[in-house]
Scaffold this motif. Structure first.
Motif: not given
Length: 121
Positions: A6-13
């Motif tokens: 499972v890929l959990i996109p990280e907060v970029a901003f």
């Protein structure tokens, strides 16, 4: 390869206006939104030339695969993403209503021509 990562996109901003998450940082050839009804089954096929990502916008889905002749599955929910590589038989099922982004590595026409039906679930 036996596990479904499972890929959990990280907060970029993030600031007072909200949050930005980058889902994919490479070229996508087709992006579609899929609305699935409760208990709907999609897929039951394999592609040899291109993989794809599923990003769950809302709801819960279960990703099903057959790897080395063994069935595996994993449920994912809103905010989760998975990548299905080429050559892996796969399907998904909805647990309730769901909305999913379906992101292809190859153009839609190539994806459709490369689809071979197989029984996963």
């Amino acid at each position: 390869m036996y596990e479904i990562e499972v890929l959990i996109p990280e907060v970029a901003f993030k600031d007072s206006r909200g949050t930005i998450k980058n889902l994919l940082q490479q070229t996508a050839k087709n992006i579609a939104i899929i609305w699935s009804a409760d208990q709907a089954v999609r897929g039951n096929h394999v592609h040899q030339k291109g993989g794809h990502w599923e990003y769950v916008i809302s709801g819960v889905i279960t990703i099903h695969r057959v790897v080395d002749g063994k069935p595996i599955s994993r449920s994912i929910s809103s905010g989760d993403m998975v990548y299905t590589p080429p050559g892996v038989p796969h399907a998904l099922s909805s647990e309730g209503l769901s909305a999913i982004l379906h992101i292809l590595e190859v153009p839609l026409e190539e994806h459709d021509k490369d689809t071979e039906k197989v029984k996963v679930i």
